[in-house]
Design a protein around this motif. Structure first.
Motif: not given
Length: 200
Positions: A101-120
């Motif tokens: 994504f971009t904020i104020e014209g600058k590019a950024f990246k975030l990793d998103v995760f799953q908790n393997l116990d929680l999704i059960k």
């Protein structure tokens, strides 16, 4: 000392976390529900002395510019890993994807995760965990970073509403064990949205 696990996210309590576009009323509901939970003796993460004095959490002003549409890139071939926490607990997570994504014209990246116990658990199958830190961490916001609860995107884009960023329970009570924000999710920008730090 037995620490309380904080890996069960606040998503079960908050509403409107999966909207596709900015919705001020949803953010206002998020803030109200958060304050209600923190004031409730049965569910509040606050230490007793803090809860007795509690009136409201401190929020940044709602900022539509910090509800950003991100391009979602699904991860492939990822292996589960033990995410570090504020205690010796090492819950299993897997990287689910990347958010660009971009904020104020600058590019950024975030990793998103799953908790393997929680999704059960019932109701959490599509839950995603987005931890991040930014240049406000340690000054205006909690030094350990903040979290956002999300749902699996149905398409190639997803809304990241930083107005719904909240503190881990460790920001309020040392008895909790909370995931530590991975280094790659440290943003080189001030995210002045969401919950501020509780107190010094």
């Amino acid at each position: 000392m037995k620490f309380l696990s904080a890996f069960i996210s606040l998503f079960v309590f908050y509403t409107g976390f999966a909207q596709e576009s900015f919705d001020r009323s949803s953010v206002e509901a998020f803030q109200q529900e958060l304050n209600t939970k923190f004031a409730d003796p049965e569910h509040s993460p606050l230490m007793e002395e803090d809860r007795k004095e509690f009136k409201t959490l401190d929020f940044f002003p709602i900022n539509e510019a910090l509800a950003v549409t991100a391009t979602f890139v699904k991860s492939k071939g990822e292996k589960s890993f033990e995410m570090k926490t504020t205690t010796e607990r090492l819950p299993l997570y897997i990287k689910y994807g990347e958010l660009h994504f971009t904020i104020e014209g600058k590019a950024f990246k975030l990793d998103v995760f799953q908790n393997l116990d929680l999704i059960k658990k019932k109701g959490f199958k599509d839950h995603l965990f987005l931890p991040f830190s930014d240049l406000t961490s340690g000054s205006d916001s909690y030094i350990g970073g903040r979290y956002i609860d999300m749902k699996k995107p149905k398409g190639k884009t997803v809304l990241i509403d930083f107005n719904k960023a909240y503190n881990p329970y460790c920001a309020y009570n040392y008895k909790y064990s909370c995931p530590i924000v991975p280094l790659q999710n440290d943003l080189n920008i001030e995210i002045k949205a969401g919950v501020k730090k509780f107190h010094d």
